[in-house]
Design a protein around this motif. Structure first.
Motif, PDB file in Angstrom:
ATOM      1  N   PHE A   1       1.033  -1.435  -0.109  1.00 54.22           N
ATOM      2  CA  PHE A   1      -0.086   0.451  -0.056  1.00 54.22           C
ATOM      3  C   PHE A   1       0.722   1.191  -0.194  1.00 54.22           C
ATOM      4  O   PHE A   1       1.327   1.750   0.848  1.00 54.22           O
ATOM      5  N   LYS A   2       0.670   2.309  -0.540  1.00 57.44           N
ATOM      6  CA  LYS A   2       1.616   3.565  -0.927  1.00 57.44           C
ATOM      7  C   LYS A   2       0.505   4.437  -0.820  1.00 57.44           C
ATOM      8  O   LYS A   2      -0.648   4.597  -1.521  1.00 57.44           O
TER       9      LYS A   2
ATOM     10  N   ASN B   1       5.298  10.280   2.279  1.00 54.89           N
ATOM     11  CA  ASN B   1       4.854   9.298   1.770  1.00 54.89           C
ATOM     12  C   ASN B   1       5.189   8.766   2.823  1.00 54.89           C
ATOM     13  O   ASN B   1       5.795   7.601   3.566  1.00 54.89           O
ATOM     14  N   ILE B   2       3.879   7.364   2.527  1.00 54.29           N
ATOM     15  CA  ILE B   2       4.238   6.329   3.348  1.00 54.29           C
ATOM     16  C   ILE B   2       3.890   4.949   2.712  1.00 54.29           C
ATOM     17  O   ILE B   2       2.949   5.033   1.964  1.00 54.29           O
ATOM     18  N   ILE B   3       4.876   3.644   2.749  1.00 56.07           N
ATOM     19  CA  ILE B   3       4.823   2.386   2.201  1.00 56.07           C
ATOM     20  C   ILE B   3       4.589   1.451   3.574  1.00 56.07           C
ATOM     21  O   ILE B   3       5.229   1.614   4.555  1.00 56.07           O
TER      22      ILE B   3
ATOM     23  N   TYR C   1       5.904   6.650  14.745  1.00 57.49           N
ATOM     24  CA  TYR C   1       4.500   5.750  14.750  1.00 57.49           C
ATOM     25  C   TYR C   1       4.783   4.974  13.565  1.00 57.49           C
ATOM     26  O   TYR C   1       4.345   2.908  13.987  1.00 57.49           O
ATOM     27  N   SER C   2       5.795   4.916  12.583  1.00 60.09           N
ATOM     28  CA  SER C   2       6.315   3.257  12.392  1.00 60.09           C
ATOM     29  C   SER C   2       7.160   2.995  13.124  1.00 60.09           C
ATOM     30  O   SER C   2       7.248   0.942  12.857  1.00 60.09           O
TER      31      SER C   2
ATOM     32  N   VAL D   1       8.215   5.430   6.127  1.00 60.27           N
ATOM     33  CA  VAL D   1       7.951   6.702   5.845  1.00 60.27           C
ATOM     34  C   VAL D   1       9.412   7.612   4.875  1.00 60.27           C
ATOM     35  O   VAL D   1      10.141   6.523   5.447  1.00 60.27           O
ATOM     36  N   GLY D   2       8.859   8.253   4.819  1.00 57.25           N
ATOM     37  CA  GLY D   2      10.182   8.657   2.859  1.00 57.25           C
ATOM     38  C   GLY D   2       9.525   9.748   3.364  1.00 57.25           C
ATOM     39  O   GLY D   2       8.362  11.066   3.399  1.00 57.25           O
TER      40      GLY D   2
END
Length: 104
Positions: free
Chosen positions: A7-8, A96-98, A22-23, A70-71
């Motif tokens: 999921f991106k 960005n969240i992956i 949180y990651s 997280v980026g």
């Protein structure tokens, strides 16, 4: 049989510095852990949105979050004009969240 799902989500309006905490907290957890936790911050709205979309795509509750990455993304620079010719700069950071998910 276990299936994998990636999921991106790009350009989340939260800084990557806040999301990195949180990651670390939420990686390697079942997806129901996200729903049962109550966060009282802005990230709560986005986490609920992410979990609901993952559950709808996988169509099952036996979901395990393998990685939460997280980026950095864009940084919007705004100028706030003040009195006597002064200027304040506002930096709005996006991230960005992956999320890698295993379900089945």
């Amino acid at each position: 049989m276990l299936n994998k799902f990636k999921f991106k989500w790009k350009s989340v309006p939260i800084s990557y510095k806040k999301l990195s905490f949180y990651s670390k907290l939420l990686s390697n957890k079942p997806i129901l852990f996200y729903i049962n936790n109550i966060f009282l911050k802005k990230i709560d709205f986005y986490l609920k949105k992410i979990t609901n979309s993952i559950i709808n795509n996988c169509k099952t509750n036996n979901i395990f979050v393998n990685q939460f990455l997280v980026g950095k993304s864009i940084i919007v620079k705004k100028i706030n004009f003040r009195a006597k010719g002064r200027i304040n700069f506002i930096l709005k950071r996006y991230s960005n969240i992956i999320i890698n998910v295993i379900y089945g």
